[in-house]
Design a protein around this motif. Structure first.
Motif, PDB file in Angstrom:
ATOM      1  N   SER A 115      21.549  63.946  59.538  1.00 23.53           N
ATOM      2  CA  SER A 115      21.712  63.594  58.122  1.00 23.53           C
ATOM      3  C   SER A 115      20.372  63.688  57.421  1.00 23.53           C
ATOM      4  N   PRO A 157      27.175  56.574  59.601  1.00 23.61           N
ATOM      5  CA  PRO A 157      25.777  56.878  59.967  1.00 23.61           C
ATOM      6  C   PRO A 157      25.510  56.512  61.412  1.00 23.61           C
ATOM      7  N   GLY A 200      17.924  61.846  55.608  1.00 24.43           N
ATOM      8  CA  GLY A 200      17.568  60.458  55.325  1.00 24.43           C
ATOM      9  C   GLY A 200      16.799  60.320  54.041  1.00 24.43           C
ATOM     10  N   ASN A 246      22.091  56.375  64.369  1.00 26.07           N
ATOM     11  CA  ASN A 246      20.684  56.575  64.699  1.00 26.07           C
ATOM     12  C   ASN A 246      20.577  56.888  66.182  1.00 26.07           C
ATOM     13  N   ILE A 294      26.833  60.150  52.637  1.00 24.94           N
ATOM     14  CA  ILE A 294      26.006  60.745  53.689  1.00 24.94           C
ATOM     15  C   ILE A 294      25.789  62.211  53.340  1.00 24.94           C
ATOM     16  N   PHE A 353      24.614  61.354  61.758  1.00 21.53           N
ATOM     17  CA  PHE A 353      25.892  60.769  61.371  1.00 21.53           C
ATOM     18  C   PHE A 353      26.974  61.363  62.266  1.00 21.53           C
ATOM     19  N   ASN A 410      15.219  58.834  67.836  1.00 21.48           N
ATOM     20  CA  ASN A 410      14.951  58.038  66.630  1.00 21.48           C
ATOM     21  C   ASN A 410      15.175  58.863  65.368  1.00 21.48           C
ATOM     22  N   ARG A 411      16.165  59.728  65.397  1.00 25.95           N
ATOM     23  CA  ARG A 411      16.496  60.559  64.236  1.00 25.95           C
ATOM     24  C   ARG A 411      17.696  59.970  63.500  1.00 25.95           C
ATOM     25  N   GLU A 412      17.732  60.205  62.216  1.00 22.15           N
ATOM     26  CA  GLU A 412      18.874  59.786  61.400  1.00 22.15           C
ATOM     27  C   GLU A 412      19.980  60.830  61.547  1.00 22.15           C
TER      28      GLU A 412
END
Length: 473
Positions: free
Chosen positions: A469, A389, A471, A391, A355, A400, A396-398
């Protein structure tokens, strides 16, 4: 826990992404190409039909002329020659002799439907010919004796001042079959041409927009920290955009450097006078000195907090910075293992997949270091650190999470709420300023993340740090 809105909120992807530019261009071009080809197909078939009708009528005209030549006999008269109408025995085409073959001819007086002469193929059945009117020649489609459609051509002639109408008709089955075949071939050809055009448009759009992909990749490399500038070797239409972006990146770095310089100058400018005041107060003694020393300590704590936040805010705005989480956390865990070796605390670490943190390694080290150090201070024997990880369903963002748990006494819900407040120390017997968790929460908020405290399954405190993170592009 209430978190501040950081710049990370600006990096959130749109929840309603628009159709791509390439898809729009291909769709519009394909739509217009399809419409244009369809209209062209209709126009071509119409032209072919009109040409076929003229050719068909020309063939029927030949038979009419042959009939006229057989019916008219000429002889001497008072003024030269006279024309006499006789019964024709015309067999210019064998189909005129075959019963109901689809090829027919008739001769009648103008204005009357009574047939004077007709082809053998009619078998005495009438040929429903429309009135010719005042025209010398007319053509059209009518129903034949068998009900099938025929094309009829009529011409009016005068013999001894008596008008006659000669009509020749032929079945149109083959005529329409030829037109249908032509239309099928035109449709097939235009479909192939249309698919070729759409493919060419797609390739043109892909090739034409490739510089934008290069610009995006170059900007992504800057954001990831793999490059310092955007490649400006682009077509002249978008090269100015790359130049302006590079100027923006340079301006951002200059602003950050100036902010860091001012923060450092402020720190040096305030800490020295406060140290002098504290030293003088301690050496003077008395109630006033104690009060001054107490307030100086509070001022020092406040300055440390706000200077730390200013430093974090300045670092957060550095473009193109990221780091791997595993090396940073592994280094911290080794250090904590040595520091708390005599206490007998074991620190476990679990991270299944690589990550990458969207931020500076120093900030990640400070946040996670505060949490791990706090857990080791209060743990009885075990601390567990896990990275996974995550979400964020709201944005709707990546993201962690870094989860730090211990088997210590833990905190009540009220204590967990107080623990993240600035300068709040729940136990004065343990060394510290009370700024650790507050700094972690503030720094996480600046990155668009958050810090959550809960009860651990191990019995102690569970700290869950949520960060953005980097992505896959």
């Amino acid at each position: 826990m209430t978190s501040e809105t950081g710049e990370g909120a600006d990096l959130q992807p749109s929840r309603n992404p628009q159709r791509s530019l390439a898809a729009r261009l291909v769709f519009v071009a394909a739509l217009w190409s399809t419409l244009a080809l369809a209209l062209a197909g209709v126009f071509l078939v119409s032209l072919y039909q009109r040409a076929s009708e003229r050719a068909f009528d020309a063939q029927l005209e030949i038979h009419i002329k042959a009939l006229v030549a057989q019916m008219l006999e000429t002889g001497p008269g008072a003024d030269g020659t006279v024309s006499v109408l006789t019964a024709p025995a015309y067999r210019g085409d064998p189909r005129f002799s075959l019963p109901l073959s689809g090829w027919y001819w008739t001769v009648r007086r103008a204005g009357s439907q009574d047939i004077l002469y007709s082809s053998e193929s009619l078998l005495g059945d009438p040929l429903d010919a429309p009135p010719i009117g005042d025209a010398d020649i007319s053509a059209g489609f009518v129903a034949g004796p068998t009900g099938d459609e025929v094309r009829i051509l009529q011409r009016q002639i005068s013999v001894e001042d008596t008008p006659y109408v000669i009509a020749v008709a032929a079945a149109t089955a083959g005529f329409w079959a030829d037109i249908a075949e032509f239309a099928r071939l035109v449709a097939l050809t235009l479909c192939i041409v249309g698919l070729g055009l759409i493919l060419a448009i797609f390739l043109q759009v892909r090739v034409g927009l490739r510089p934008l992909s290069r610009l995006r990749a170059s900007l992504s490399a800057v954001r990831r920290g793999e490059a310092e500038r955007i490649d400006e070797a682009l077509p002249r239409e978008i090269a100015p955009l790359a130049v302006e972006l590079n100027a923006l990146i340079l301006s951002n770095r200059e602003i950050v450097e100036r902010a860091r310089t001012h923060v450092g100058n402020l720190a040096h400018g305030l800490k020295t006078p406060l140290s002098v005041i504290s030293n003088e107060a301690r050496s003077a003694g008395g109630p006033l000195a104690e009060k001054v020393s107490e307030q100086a300590a509070i001022m020092s704590t406040q300055i440390q907090h706000h200077l730390e936040r200013a430093r974090m805010a300045a670092q957060r705005r550095v473009i193109g910075v990221s780091c791997e989480t595993e090396p940073v956390l592994a280094r911290l865990i080794r250090a904590m293992g040595k520091i708390y070796h005599d206490k007998g605390v074991s620190v476990g670490f679990d991270q299944a997949a690589p990550i990458r943190f969207r931020g500076e390694s120093q900030d990640l080290e400070e946040m996670s270091g505060n949490l791990i150090d706090n857990a080791c201070k209060w743990a009885a024997s075990k601390v567990a650190v896990a990275v996974a990880p995550f979400n964020d369903p709201a944005t709707n963002r990546e993201m962690f999470t870094i989860t730090v748990e211990d088997d210590g006494p833990g905190l009540t819900p009220e204590q967990r709420a107080e623990a993240v407040k600035r300068g709040k120390r729940l136990d004065e017997t343990v060394p510290g300023t009370g700024l650790g968790l507050s700094i972690v929460a503030d720094l996480a908020a600046l990155y668009g993340g958050s810090l959550e405290l809960d009860r651990s399954a191990m019995g102690g405190l569970k700290a869950r740090l949520i960060l953005p993170s980097l992505g896959r592009e």
